[in-house]
Design a protein around this motif. Sequence first.
Motif, PDB file in Angstrom:
ATOM      1  N   LYS B 256       0.827  -1.212   0.000  1.00  0.00           N
ATOM      2  CA  LYS B 256       0.000   0.000   0.000  1.00  0.00           C
ATOM      3  C   LYS B 256       0.860   1.261   0.000  1.00  0.00           C
ATOM      4  O   LYS B 256       0.652   2.180   0.787  1.00  0.00           O
ATOM      5  N   VAL B 257       1.866   1.265  -0.836  1.00  0.00           N
ATOM      6  CA  VAL B 257       2.763   2.411  -0.879  1.00  0.00           C
ATOM      7  C   VAL B 257       2.318   3.317  -2.031  1.00  0.00           C
ATOM      8  O   VAL B 257       2.323   2.886  -3.183  1.00  0.00           O
ATOM      9  N   PRO B 258       1.899   4.548  -1.732  1.00  0.00           N
ATOM     10  CA  PRO B 258       1.463   5.432  -2.822  1.00  0.00           C
ATOM     11  C   PRO B 258       2.560   5.568  -3.881  1.00  0.00           C
ATOM     12  O   PRO B 258       3.710   5.824  -3.544  1.00  0.00           O
ATOM     13  N   ASP B 259       2.194   5.361  -5.120  1.00  0.00           N
ATOM     14  CA  ASP B 259       3.174   5.376  -6.205  1.00  0.00           C
ATOM     15  C   ASP B 259       3.412   6.810  -6.665  1.00  0.00           C
ATOM     16  O   ASP B 259       2.570   7.417  -7.315  1.00  0.00           O
ATOM     17  N   GLU B 260       4.586   7.320  -6.316  1.00  0.00           N
ATOM     18  CA  GLU B 260       4.918   8.712  -6.629  1.00  0.00           C
ATOM     19  C   GLU B 260       4.954   8.937  -8.137  1.00  0.00           C
ATOM     20  O   GLU B 260       4.492   9.964  -8.625  1.00  0.00           O
ATOM     21  N   PHE B 261       5.507   7.974  -8.853  1.00  0.00           N
ATOM     22  CA  PHE B 261       5.630   8.130 -10.295  1.00  0.00           C
ATOM     23  C   PHE B 261       4.247   8.223 -10.946  1.00  0.00           C
ATOM     24  O   PHE B 261       4.045   8.951 -11.907  1.00  0.00           O
ATOM     25  N   ASN B 262       3.276   7.482 -10.396  1.00  0.00           N
ATOM     26  CA  ASN B 262       1.901   7.560 -10.900  1.00  0.00           C
ATOM     27  C   ASN B 262       1.101   8.622 -10.166  1.00  0.00           C
ATOM     28  O   ASN B 262      -0.137   8.586 -10.163  1.00  0.00           O
ATOM     29  N   GLU B 263       1.782   9.542  -9.515  1.00  0.00           N
ATOM     30  CA  GLU B 263       1.132  10.671  -8.847  1.00  0.00           C
ATOM     31  C   GLU B 263       0.043  10.209  -7.880  1.00  0.00           C
ATOM     32  O   GLU B 263      -1.036  10.805  -7.804  1.00  0.00           O
ATOM     33  N   GLY B 264       0.315   9.151  -7.151  1.00  0.00           N
ATOM     34  CA  GLY B 264      -0.598   8.696  -6.110  1.00  0.00           C
ATOM     35  C   GLY B 264      -1.851   8.003  -6.624  1.00  0.00           C
ATOM     36  O   GLY B 264      -2.761   7.711  -5.852  1.00  0.00           O
ATOM     37  N   LEU B 265      -1.910   7.699  -7.930  1.00  0.00           N
ATOM     38  CA  LEU B 265      -3.121   7.072  -8.467  1.00  0.00           C
ATOM     39  C   LEU B 265      -3.099   5.560  -8.314  1.00  0.00           C
ATOM     40  O   LEU B 265      -4.091   4.886  -8.586  1.00  0.00           O
ATOM     41  N   SER B 266      -1.940   5.018  -7.920  1.00  0.00           N
ATOM     42  CA  SER B 266      -1.879   3.568  -7.730  1.00  0.00           C
ATOM     43  C   SER B 266      -0.890   3.293  -6.608  1.00  0.00           C
ATOM     44  O   SER B 266      -0.298   4.217  -6.055  1.00  0.00           O
ATOM     45  N   PHE B 267      -0.742   2.033  -6.286  1.00  0.00           N
ATOM     46  CA  PHE B 267       0.181   1.657  -5.219  1.00  0.00           C
ATOM     47  C   PHE B 267       1.376   0.920  -5.788  1.00  0.00           C
ATOM     48  O   PHE B 267       1.286   0.250  -6.801  1.00  0.00           O
ATOM     49  N   THR B 268       2.480   1.064  -5.097  1.00  0.00           N
ATOM     50  CA  THR B 268       3.647   0.280  -5.453  1.00  0.00           C
ATOM     51  C   THR B 268       4.074  -0.454  -4.184  1.00  0.00           C
ATOM     52  O   THR B 268       3.337  -0.499  -3.211  1.00  0.00           O
TER      53      THR B 268
END
Lengths: 307, 652
Positions: B256-268
């Motif tokens: 549940k790590v907010p995906d910075e590259f996807n601007e918080g639209l998905s999790f990494t």
Amino acid sequence: MKDNFSRTVAYYPGCSVEGTAKEFDESTREIFRVLNVALREIPDWNCCGSTPSHIYDPLLSAAISGRNLAIAERMGFYEVMTPCPGCLKALKGSIEVFNNPLKRKDLLNILDMPFYGRIKAVSVVQFLVEDVGIEEIERCVLFPLEGITIVPYYGCLLTRPPKSAQFDDPEQPTSLDRILEAIGATVPHFPFKTECCGATYGVVRKDIVGRLTGRILEMALDLGADAIAVACPLCQQNLDLRQEQIERYRGRSFKISVPYITQLIGLSFGIDPKKLGWHRLAADPQKLLTRFDKLSKKRPTEPPTIR
Amino acid sequence: MRIGVFVCQCGTNIASTVDTERVAQEVKKLPDVVYTTTYMYTCSEPGQQEIQRAIEEHNLQGVVVAACSPRMHEPTFRRAVEKAGLNRYMFEMANIREHVSWVSNDREANTKKAIELVRMAVAKLRFNQPLFPSRVAINKRVMVIGGGVAGIQAALDCADAGLDVVLVERRTSIGGKMAQLDKTFPTIDCSSCILGPKMVDVAQKENITLHAYSEIESVSGYVGNFAVRVRKKATYVDWKACTGCGVCMEKCPSRKVPDEFNEGLSFTRAINIPFPQAIPKKATINRSYCIYFTKGKCGICAKVCPAKAIRYDMTDEVVTEEVGAIIVATGYDLFDPSAYGEYGAGQYRDVITGIQYERILSASGPFGGHIKRPSDGREPKDVVFIACVGSRDASVGRPYCSGVCCMYIAKQAILTKDHIPNSRSYVFYMDIRSPAKNYDEFVRRAQEEYGVQYIRGRVGKIYPRGDRLVVQGMDTLLGIQVEVEADLVVLATGIEASRGARELAEKLHISYDQYGFFMENHPKLRPVETNTAGIYLAGVCQGPKDIPASVAQGSAAAAKVLALFARDTIETSPQVASVTERACIACGKCIEVCPYGAIRWKELKGGVRKAEVITTVCQGCGLCNATCPPKAIQLQHATDNQILAEIEELCA
Ligand SMILES: Cc1cc2nc3c(=O)[nH]c(=O)nc-3n(C[C@H](O)[C@H](O)[C@H](O)COP(=O)(O)OP(=O)(O)OC[C@H]3O[C@@H](n4cnc5c(N)ncnc54)[C@H](O)[C@@H]3O)c2cc1C
Ligand code: SF4
């Protein structure tokens, strides 16, 4: 009068609370008694001048309101509280004119009494949130409004224009939301909390108010609200007194109670609805009050400790 | 001393509000002044020749030019007097343009002030000494800070020319904002297809050293010889061993790590490679989400890594890189739209930002390139774009135009139609800014071929109606209120200075404007130079611009570095501190205050200690001079005597 209140604040009621908005004044005085704050009404206060004076001449408006401020200052107050956002704007306008070096002299000339411009004008809501504090309100709640859904309506003036209001977020304010939550109500996000109700167009252009107030009422109803909490006599008038008119205009029945925030706080404090002026509301609040009675009977709460 | 004074008229720039003739006549009366004249354009070639002729004819030993700012033409005139045989430090400039003629229309007062300034310059000149620069070797390595498209271009150009390049990038991969974009205006070519190869080039060039996930700790030295301390942040993965296989990422249980590259639209995952084309393609552990770091157990990545590259005990490492020049290309960040409560950004999930929409459009984005609403994954039919969110609005402290949003809105509206043919797009705008090659045509195509509805006016409110959003605004051309029901609202958030830009500027001793963009030396004539020699700018860190302009600046900065490195040695300014040993009481105060570490102890015979200036490190700031109790340390060309002479002349 023996003064055993914890603090005192200058109180400027304004004309509308002597007329159509009497219940705003009554409920304000009642809840501040519980909150241990004495309201000292400015003696011999005069009308703030309202819209006509500041449209005619801002200096005139500043002088008319300045007199009230000057009296309060003379009594040793640094803060004056008023229920009406319209009056508040006039009082603040007067301080703004005082602070304008080009206009100060004219203002003082007209006033012809000492005025030092160090007094601050606040709304009842601002005083409740910033001086009394949400926790203190919460502490005094005897009968939480649990199970009752209320949407807060701020209107245009309570938080705007931001430069002069200096209170809460101008577009997404939360102070009324927080008070309502503190007294136990369910508070959905109300997107129209700062949309204009049409204000004085109620007199000259009923169609405009029909549309603007109509959509506010509809949004509240669609969100399942039992009541709309307000803090402005003019907004209250449009939403409440004109509700039937707007029902005809929109072809939809609303029957939604529009009490002042102070009346709701009063209920939660266990004050008699009559003393809070609930009977003065135009859209019949009986359904709401009955519901409140029924719900609150089941949940007796500890009485607040009186300091 | 025989002094000549040249009063410049600068066409009418000076002459219109300063009586230059009177200035020349008045200062002629000063002792030592043997020649004065006025001239229309002293900086022109005949103007310079006039100075040289006068030096010869009147045997001048010192020259004062009263003209513009020394930042403009001091080097020009120094060269001119040098050509005529004078030492270049036997020259002074009085600024009677920026400091006089441009600030007031009062001719009488201006003339008086001009005379005073010239008198001060003459007074100082009497104490000037010939000074001689020394030469030091240039270290022909260059550092590029920031690995966006501008920095990449600069690094590649320098590397192609054979230079050793050190590229420092704050994030775990280079690529910058362009790596996040889907397609690019005005040609709609795929962003990663044109950027990807350049990124790979960076990785493959042997003469480029890449420090990713690194930041600048401190900078010392001067043009030709900088020493930069670089903090390589702990990645908890040995990048020499990591092959980028991605097994760790697959197995990491922290999902549940907010995906910075996807601007918080998905999790990494807590251990991740930011995106498939990342350079370097190496994994990094995000400590705040890693279960091993937060709860003390897990360690799954260490177990599954085939290369045994996980190092939980890794710490930051600081390395020192010595370079002769620095190119700063740190790019930008985006305005936080929550300042506009009326738009409900952060409150309504289907109100998103332009960069988030780029990710949604991208095939490698959170929804695999299918346009979906973040709230319920439904495909939108009506999309509203709002321009100038945090641009051109003084009330939020951003009065400037971000320059790229009008264009990317048109691009995104076109792409929306391409993805969803039966969709409708609306744009609320103030005016359309599309001044570059093929740009206006592009916006027109959006309007005419793609049927994008442009509505001129601001939006006052966004609120939900059912599961859609109502955008309520003003059409200022029709003079009416409009309401558009939308499924998705895209806010074109403005460009702002990159986070930490001011701190970096202070480390580099370069200036920045009130918004945090780095200042070029001259807005027209020296657009990639800073006012610190050897430090250059490229890309949006200098001000909002698009990719073509960023790339052009990257190449321009590289060209400047190559020109600098075309020489083997560089002159160092003799305007540095120097110690009169007789007067030094060895209190050490100068050593304490020097921000550059340019002063050290020197042992004389019998163990006596005296302060000594390392002239190649000294920047000539003068702090030591102000601090020294017996005034034993003096700044050459700005000695106490020279400054006092100026003040005395002013007060006389
Ligand atoms: C939504 C959107 C769409 C766009 N679409 C287009 C388009 O279609 N066409 C077009 O021409 N332009 C477009 N642009 C503009 C484009 O993004 C920029 O012009 C371009 O990315 C600028 O590149 P840059 O290298 O200057 O900055 P950046 O891309 O921001 O790169 C800067 C790099 O420096 C790094 N960095 C920052 N600070 C430090 C530090 N202190 N130390 C080390 N490293 C640091 C960053 O991590 C980053 O990698 C768009 C912009 C937006 C917001
Ligand atoms: S480019 Fe267009 S949208 Fe962006 S700030 Fe300038 S005018 Fe506004």
